[in-house]
Design an enzyme around this catalytic site. Structure first.
Site, short mmCIF file in Angstrom:
data_model
loop_
_atom_site.label_atom_id
_atom_site.label_comp_id
_atom_site.label_asym_id
_atom_site.label_seq_id
_atom_site.Cartn_x
_atom_site.Cartn_y
_atom_site.Cartn_z
N ASP A 89 -9.84 4.23 6.22
CA ASP A 89 -9.42 3.79 7.65
C ASP A 89 -9.33 4.99 8.51
O ASP A 89 -8.16 5.71 8.74
CB ASP A 89 -7.94 3.39 7.53
N ARG B 163 -2.18 1.60 1.25
CA ARG B 163 -2.89 0.28 1.72
C ARG B 163 -4.31 0.88 2.68
O ARG B 163 -5.20 0.15 2.51
CB ARG B 163 -2.00 -0.22 3.01
N ASN B 164 -4.24 2.14 2.84
CA ASN B 164 -5.42 2.77 3.18
C ASN B 164 -6.30 3.23 2.51
O ASN B 164 -7.17 4.54 2.87
CB ASN B 164 -5.15 3.50 4.58
N ASP C 43 -2.42 8.20 9.13
CA ASP C 43 -1.96 6.93 8.63
C ASP C 43 -2.31 6.84 6.96
O ASP C 43 -2.71 5.82 6.66
CB ASP C 43 -2.68 5.91 9.39
#
Ligand code: ADE
Length: 469
Positions: free
Chosen positions: A239, A225-226, A221
């Site tokens: 994350d 955003r991570n 992922d």
């Protein structure tokens, strides 16, 4: 001896013989029992030992370099809380001072605060909490992230300080990153950094990913955003937690096979048949490069997930963001090769970016703002055909400029598709972020028009050298 005395004697002998035989049999049974259980224990112990050895040696099918530690999947522990205590320090909650709520996670609030470390001064931390009323499974899933993070030790991976599991609320404590997540940080500072600063951020992310791939951990992922950013612009990968992370990720959508996947960031083979690997992480890294160079633009803009999948399958790739050096867009295209073995490994990416940083003139050739067509016109996707300029501006949330376009005589989408960045500035769009968004969308429109015009031409043209011509 009378008959009765003889019978009594025989009775006594019988009792003695029975007792002796019985006792002896009991002794044999007891000995056998001890031998068997002892042997079983030895067998079980040696089996556990060899499983542990296997687990540490061949995690994720990864054969480690000698001397390099390898990631251990906490799910291979029969008791997951054993994994937490193996990889994470238990923190006494009296050492934690929670200051304010900074976000919400799937399991509870995320707070900022301070952690007192004996013999050292307080350090700023982020604290993830597990809200009350959780099930055993939720507690296990929540703590799984700590079991994973606790195994990492790298300046570009978020550092775990420890966990609180012996009192309520259950907490995961990590280093504090002053600038929060990379996507919102870039959107907030649109156009504010030099190309070298942006490449420095990308270099950090690639270095963190190189560490993860070296120890056999596949992120699944990787997205802006991570990534978290500290006050020195150092970027750190965060994350962790595999499936849980995807549950938590608002971008993750269900595929036809039932998996939950962040489509725009994920390699085609991982979407199609869940083939996740460091090579699929490299694809996602290419998308992160695009996010960084476009200051947090949404990959593939407003296209639907289904259109993204179809366009990628047809060979379409994201064009270079405005002002992006050619060398960086070429690296993105390498990360997005259909055949995963042809994608660069993270050590190649780090070396390549290091060379660019050492030789900044290599970054001066920019992909020309509005002339950056991908090489294969027939590989373009079908963008939605917007009916009016108003619809088009609505779709990119820029409808406040509708009158600027009309007043300057741009009344058809066809005429808009010829606009350059200077034209956009000239009609009164002064904010860099808005210029960027409008120009990105104009690029997409131009690609679509070009696609329509040229369909029928270049039938056998492909951007993939390995594909049949
Ligand atoms: N949000 C989530 N984790 C964070 C962290 N470690 N630092 C700052 N903000 C965060």
């Amino acid at each position: 001896m009378s008959d009765s005395e003889e019978a009594a004697d025989q009775g006594q002998v019988l009792v003695i013989v029975t007792a002796t035989v019985g006792g002896f049999s009991l002794l044999i049974i007891l000995t056998l029992f001890l031998l068997i259980t002892g042997r079983c224990q030895w067998y079980i112990k040696s089996k556990i030992k060899s499983e542990d050895k296997k687990r540490t040696q061949y995690q994720n099918g990864h054969v480690p370099f000698p001397g390099l530690k390898t990631y251990i999947d906490p799910d291979t522990y029969e008791d997951p809380s054993q994994a937490v205590h193996e990889f994470a320090k238990e923190i006494d909650p009296s050492r934690i001072r929670i200051e304010r709520v900074i976000g919400a996670g799937e399991f509870g609030e995320v707070c900022s605060g301070r952690l007192r470390i004996p013999g050292k001064k307080e350090i700023p931390v982020a604290i993830k909490t597990l809200k009350g009323g959780y099930t055993e499974r939720q507690r296990r899933d929540f703590l799984r992230e700590a079991s994973i993070m606790g195994q990492f030790d790298n300046p570009n991976i978020i550092r775990l300080e420890g966990v609180v599991t012996k009192s309520r609320p259950v907490m995961i404590v990590v280093e504090y990153m002053e600038n929060g997540s990379l996507d919102s940080f870039l959107r907030k500072h649109d156009g504010h950094f030099t190309v070298i600063q942006l490449v420095g951020m990308l270099r950090g992310i690639a270095s963190g990913m190189m560490y993860l791939s070296d120890i056999g951990y596949v992120h699944r992922d990787l997205a802006a955003r991570n990534i978290l950013v500290d006050d020195n612009l150092v970027c750190k990968v965060s994350d962790f937690g595999l499936s849980r992370v995807l549950e938590d990720d608002p971008e993750a959508a269900y595929t036809t096979t039932g998996g939950k996947i962040p489509i725009r960031w994920t390699a085609p083979e991982a979407i199609a048949y869940r083939k996740f690997s460091s090579a699929s992480d490299a694809w996602s890294y290419g998308i992160v490069m695009w996010e960084v160079m476009s200051y947090g633009e949404r990959p593939y803009w407003e296209m639907s997930n289904q259109d993204v999948i179809l366009s990628i399958e047809e060979g379409y790739r994201l064009p270079a963001p405005m002002g992006c050096p050619v060398a960086l867009h070429q690296l993105m295209l390498l990360c997005w090769q259909k055949e995963r073995s042809r994608r660069p490994r993270f050590n190649d990416v780090v070396s390549f970016l290091d060379k660019l940083i050492r030789n900044p003139s290599s970054l001066l050739t920019l992909v020309e703002d509005v002339h950056s067509f991908p090489e294969s016109p027939e590989d373009m996707p079908d963008y939605p055909l917007f009916i009016s300029i108003g619809d088009w501006l609505d779709s990119i949330k820029m409808s406040q400029y509708k009158n600027n376009f009309i007043a300057a005589g741009y009344t058809t989408l066809d005429s808009i598709s010829t606009m350059s960045i200077d034209d956009v500035r000239r009609i009164g769009v002064s904010l860099i972020g808005h210029q960027r968004r409008i120009v990105s969308s104009i690029q997409a429109l131009r690609l679509q028009f070009l696609h329509i015009q040229q369909s029928g031409f270049h039938e056998n043209w492909s951007i993939y050298p390995e594909e049949p011509q």
